[in-house]
Design an enzyme around this catalytic site. Structure first.
Site, PDB file in Angstrom:
ATOM      1  N   SER A  97      37.068  56.663  70.031  1.00 22.52           N
ATOM      2  CA  SER A  97      38.105  57.360  70.738  1.00 22.52           C
ATOM      3  C   SER A  97      37.690  58.568  69.677  1.00 22.52           C
ATOM      4  CB  SER A  97      39.614  57.545  70.053  1.00 22.52           C
ATOM      5  OG  SER A  97      39.492  57.047  69.247  1.00 22.52           O
ATOM      6  N   SER A 151      39.198  46.491  64.280  1.00 23.93           N
ATOM      7  CA  SER A 151      39.645  45.800  65.658  1.00 23.93           C
ATOM      8  C   SER A 151      40.509  45.152  64.410  1.00 23.93           C
ATOM      9  CB  SER A 151      39.018  44.770  65.797  1.00 23.93           C
ATOM     10  OG  SER A 151      38.399  45.545  67.083  1.00 23.93           O
TER      11      SER A 151
END
Ligand SMILES: Nc1ncnc2c1ncn2[C@@H]1O[C@H](COP(=O)(O)OS(=O)(=O)O)[C@@H](OP(=O)(O)O)[C@H]1O
Ligand SMILES: Nc1ncnc2c1ncn2[C@@H]1O[C@H](COP(=O)(O)OP(=O)(O)O)[C@@H](O)[C@H]1O
Length: 208
Positions: A110, A43
């Site tokens: 992921s 992020s």
């Protein structure tokens, strides 16, 4: 994996193409897929890249794991099946954003290769840029910005990536960021340079 339930549906093409939108924006619509452990810096770097792109006049958008799980994916947990569905939905959203001509930055753990490869398969050649945000589990645990590793070690969070759930490292990512050695600014600069080198942002400057 969700199957096609609806029948009698027909795909419609408009008269404005992705190429038209890319020309309009002066950039290519791509998916920049950040993957890595919780706390590795996905992020932070994605947000830094977004801010830099804006300064260069390029349109980008960050799809972020935590945020998407508040809305679109609020019915999903962290089992392998739910993570696969999370990534499947997100990768379709990312493809739509890229089709709109936007440089789409995704920040999801992921952890499964197969899910990331399925996401890649939705995009054309050169349109899916996998970025491995590499950071050791020890360092992520030391950072523990959200206190989740502490809870996971205490058994308060089940199936926590790196502790009680797997993370499968990318085998041939387009780019690797070493966030234990680089600053977020250095990592973001590497991403911008990659986008410029590949002609995704022309000579580092977009239209607007
Ligand atoms: N069990 C477990 N494992 C991993 N992460 C957990 C878990 N429970 C909650 N969280 C928080 O959820 C964020 C990860 O969501 P993602 O959508 O990126 O996960 S995944 O791609 O579906 O694996 C992750 O955010 P990041 O730290 O930004 O990666 C955590 O804040
Ligand atoms: N080079 C770096 N790149 C990204 N984050 C870094 C770096 N060095 C230290 N950090 C810190 O690590 C933490 C990463 O958190 P975050 O970006 O939320 O990670 P993730 O999205 O992968 O969970 C932040 O507190 C950030 O300030």
């Amino acid at each position: 994996m969700a199957v096609q339930k609806a029948s009698n549906i027909v795909w419609h093409e408009g008269s404005v193409s992705k190429k038209d939108r890319e020309r309009f924006l002066g950039q290519k619509g791509v998916v920049v897929w950040f993957t890595g452990l919780s706390g590795s810096g996905k992020s932070t770097v994605a947000r830094e890249v977004e801010a830099r792109l804006l300064k260069l006049g390029c349109l980008s958008y960050v799809l972020d794991g935590d945020n998407i799980r508040f809305g679109l994916n609020n019915n999903l947990g962290f089992s392998p099946e739910d993570r696969a569905e999370n990534i499947r939905r997100v990768s379709h959203v990312a493809r739509l954003f890229a089709d709109a001509g936007i440089i789409t930055l995704t920040a999801f753990i992921s952890p499964y290769r197969a899910d990331r490869e399925a996401a890649r398969a939705l995009l054309g050649p050169g349109e899916f840029i996998e970025i491995y945000v590499r950071c050791s589990l020890e360092e992520c645990e030391k950072r523990d910005a959200k206190g989740l590793y502490k809870k996971a070690r205490a058994g308060e969070i089940k199936e926590f990536t790196g502790i009680s759930a797997p993370y499968e490292e990318p085998l041939s990512p387009e780019l690797v960021l070493e966030t234990e050695r680089e600053t977020p600014q250095e990592s973001a600069e590497k991403v911008i340079r990659f986008l410029a080198d590949r002609g995704i942002i022309s000579k580092g400057v977009c239209r607007h």
